[in-house]
Write a protein that holds these residues in place. Structure first.
Motif, PDB file in Angstrom:
ATOM      1  N   VAL A  77      68.415 -37.499  91.140  1.00 35.27           N
ATOM      2  CA  VAL A  77      68.103 -36.532  90.092  1.00 35.27           C
ATOM      3  C   VAL A  77      66.595 -36.508  89.883  1.00 35.27           C
ATOM      4  CG1 VAL A  77      68.302 -36.082  87.605  1.00 35.27           C
ATOM      5  CG2 VAL A  77      70.329 -36.727  88.930  1.00 35.27           C
ATOM      6  N   ILE A  78      66.058 -35.316  89.726  1.00 32.14           N
ATOM      7  CA  ILE A  78      64.628 -35.134  89.447  1.00 32.14           C
ATOM      8  C   ILE A  78      64.505 -34.399  88.108  1.00 32.14           C
ATOM      9  CG2 ILE A  78      62.471 -34.090  90.217  1.00 32.14           C
ATOM     10  CD1 ILE A  78      63.553 -34.286  93.092  1.00 32.14           C
ATOM     11  N   SER A  83      60.818 -25.522  82.515  1.00 32.51           N
ATOM     12  CA  SER A  83      60.139 -24.327  83.026  1.00 32.51           C
ATOM     13  C   SER A  83      60.638 -23.065  82.327  1.00 32.51           C
ATOM     14  CB  SER A  83      60.382 -24.200  84.538  1.00 32.51           C
ATOM     15  OG  SER A  83      61.770 -24.042  84.804  1.00 32.51           O
ATOM     16  N   VAL A  84      61.639 -23.222  81.469  1.00 30.36           N
ATOM     17  CA  VAL A  84      62.282 -22.099  80.786  1.00 30.36           C
ATOM     18  C   VAL A  84      62.122 -22.285  79.282  1.00 30.36           C
ATOM     19  CG1 VAL A  84      64.506 -20.939  80.399  1.00 30.36           C
ATOM     20  CG2 VAL A  84      63.948 -21.827  82.661  1.00 30.36           C
ATOM     21  N   ASP A  90      63.821 -29.638  82.827  1.00 34.23           N
ATOM     22  CA  ASP A  90      64.484 -29.124  84.024  1.00 34.23           C
ATOM     23  C   ASP A  90      65.208 -30.291  84.683  1.00 34.23           C
ATOM     24  OD1 ASP A  90      63.334 -26.679  83.566  1.00 34.23           O
ATOM     25  OD2 ASP A  90      62.246 -26.569  85.471  1.00 34.23           O
ATOM     26  N   TYR A  91      66.430 -30.045  85.087  1.00 34.16           N
ATOM     27  CA  TYR A  91      67.256 -31.074  85.731  1.00 34.16           C
ATOM     28  C   TYR A  91      67.664 -30.555  87.107  1.00 34.16           C
ATOM     29  CZ  TYR A  91      72.093 -32.821  86.672  1.00 34.16           C
ATOM     30  OH  TYR A  91      73.244 -33.283  87.255  1.00 34.16           O
ATOM     31  N   LEU A  92      67.180 -31.240  88.139  1.00 32.14           N
ATOM     32  CA  LEU A  92      67.474 -30.859  89.525  1.00 32.14           C
ATOM     33  C   LEU A  92      68.271 -31.973  90.169  1.00 32.14           C
ATOM     34  CD1 LEU A  92      66.847 -28.596  91.620  1.00 32.14           C
ATOM     35  CD2 LEU A  92      64.937 -30.018  92.382  1.00 32.14           C
ATOM     36  N   TYR A  93      69.372 -31.595  90.813  1.00 26.10           N
ATOM     37  CA  TYR A  93      70.314 -32.579  91.348  1.00 26.10           C
ATOM     38  C   TYR A  93      70.448 -32.444  92.860  1.00 26.10           C
ATOM     39  CZ  TYR A  93      74.925 -34.222  92.776  1.00 26.10           C
ATOM     40  OH  TYR A  93      75.948 -34.810  93.457  1.00 26.10           O
ATOM     41  N   GLY A  94      70.336 -33.585  93.558  1.00 23.50           N
ATOM     42  CA  GLY A  94      70.524 -33.604  95.008  1.00 23.50           C
ATOM     43  C   GLY A  94      71.705 -34.473  95.400  1.00 23.50           C
ATOM     44  N   GLN A 143      69.599 -26.539  83.912  1.00 25.14           N
ATOM     45  CA  GLN A 143      70.132 -27.018  85.182  1.00 25.14           C
ATOM     46  C   GLN A 143      69.536 -26.132  86.286  1.00 25.14           C
ATOM     47  OE1 GLN A 143      71.732 -27.093  88.078  1.00 25.14           O
ATOM     48  NE2 GLN A 143      71.664 -29.305  87.973  1.00 25.14           N
ATOM     49  N   ALA A 144      68.525 -26.664  86.959  1.00 28.09           N
ATOM     50  CA  ALA A 144      67.710 -25.842  87.849  1.00 28.09           C
ATOM     51  C   ALA A 144      68.420 -25.444  89.136  1.00 28.09           C
ATOM     52  CB  ALA A 144      66.408 -26.581  88.178  1.00 28.09           C
TER      53      ALA A 144
END
Length: 398
Positions: A77-78, A83-84, A90-94, A143-144
């Protein structure tokens, strides 16, 4: 003369937090703590996260990384400043593949969403004046991956995130503090008023080449999902992991159904593309309520649940239930006539309790029909999260 020693670069040392969220766990990073090349999407970021987890691992163990060699524990998770407008982070999931050099960014992890709020509070993303001495902080998460809002209601005690408590989650051994998640407008309808049912049908006849034709409900809520009747595949919905995961023929058949569903939902254009979209869509088997014994040995009574659901993640039957799939289950259950709704006994409902391999889970969803089109406004569930370890993760270079 002795042979000249080859120079090897030292390991990178990156600030990181290892967290459990719901029935998943993963490595959390602040975006700005990553190497500059990995702060943006691309091969450098993917290579870094693969090495953090220990993939690809032909042994399927993740011995040389932070992963746990299952779809529930092979995650990164990053987190970054929002940004909104009107959001906190912002939550980016890999989703990191175990045996291939691939990171899937196509969807969200609903379980790890639970840990984003606590991480944001503990890492300075929430202004101090919004954190009470005792109470609840609502963290507004963007949730990006899918462009959706999640609200995490995080308990605070003595000005710090409360992690301990007596709230129990089936699939997690120990109790912790309850975190309520609200998934707002969780349908993947692109915001154009379109249906969360991409074919326009509540039930489709899904033709699966070489396998057969099955009734299916195709829905994009929480995460794109393909629901089929367990009975049509020779199951009764009470199966635990070994029954399906030890059956290579069954896994191949279920992957064929997933590919057919992805094509029908227009998520991919060719069957070959499915290999680059392993995280979505999900395939789930639904069945009327029936008693069974969970993977921990806990008896689940038929009258304690509305239906049974067994879902696959990254090609294997999940040990419990993915959070995003739970949103899809609750949403489909709320719409009369879907396979999920019918398995639960039909009718109108705003919440559903389903059985999964580790126990049960209750999820609510608010749906409405607008101009003949079904839409979902929110889904709500309770999970828990806690920090397992924090400090630095070491990553070999080169």
């Amino acid at each position: 003369m002795p042979e000249q020693t080859k120079h090897h670069a030292p390991q990178l040392k990156l600030p990181a937090t290892y967290m459990r969220g719901g029935t998943s766990k993963g490595v959390f990073f602040r975006r700005d703590d990553l190497p500059e090349a990995a702060q943006v999407p691309g091969p450098a970021r993917d290579a870094l996260l693969l090495r953090v987890i220990g993939s690809p691992d032909p042994y399927g163990k993740h011995t040389d990384g932070m992963g746990g060699a299952t779809s529930s524990t092979s995650k990164c998770v990053i987190i970054a400043p929002a940004s909104v407008p009107d959001h906190d982070v912002d939550y980016l999931y890999g989703q990191v593949s175990i045996d291939t050099a691939f990171v899937d960014w196509s969807g969200n992890c609903g379980n790890l969403s639970t840990a984003v709020g606590p991480f944001a509070i503990a890492n300075g993303f929430i202004p101090g004046e919004r954190i009470p001495q005792d109470g609840t902080v609502t963290v507004r998460i963007w949730q990006a991956n899918i462009g959706k809002t999640i609200l995490a209601h995080v308990p605070v005690t003595n000005g710090q995130v409360q992690e301990t408590g007596d709230f129990e989650v089936d699939g997690v051994t120990f109790p912790a503090a309850e975190i309520v998640l609200e998934f707002l407008d969780p349908s993947d309808d692109d915001g154009d008023g379109g249906s969360m049912f991409p074919t326009g049908n509540l039930v489709d006849e899904l033709d699966v080449p070489g396998v057969g034709t099955f009734k299916a409900t195709l829905i994009t809520a929480g995460i794109p999902s393909v629901f089929v009747n367990a009975e049509d595949l020779g199951y009764d919905g009470t199966e635990l992991q070994p029954t399906i995961n030890d059956d290579k023929a069954a896994l191949a058949k279920l992957e064929a159904i997933r590919i057919a569903g992805a094509l029908r939902m227009r998520l991919i254009n060719t069957p070959e593309e499915a290999a680059t979209r392993q995280h979505t869509p999900k395939v789930a088997l639904v069945a009327p309520p029936k008693a069974y014994v969970s993977s921990s040995g806990k008896p689940i009574a038929a009258d304690a649940i509305d239906l049974n659901v067994r879902a696959l993640s990254m090609g294997k039957l999940h040990h419990a239930m993915m959070g995003t799939a739970s949103v899809a289950i609750a949403t489909a259950a709320a719409v009369p006539g879907t396979l999920v709704n019918l398995a639960a006994g039909g009718g109108v409902r705003d919440a559903v309790r389903f059985g999964h391999p580790s126990g049960t889970l209750r999820v609510g969803a608010s749906v409405a029909q607008v101009d003949g089109v079904w839409q979902v406004t929110r889904a709500v569930m309770s999970r828990s999260a806690r920090v397992l370890m924090e400090g630095w993760v070491r990553v070999p270079q080169g």
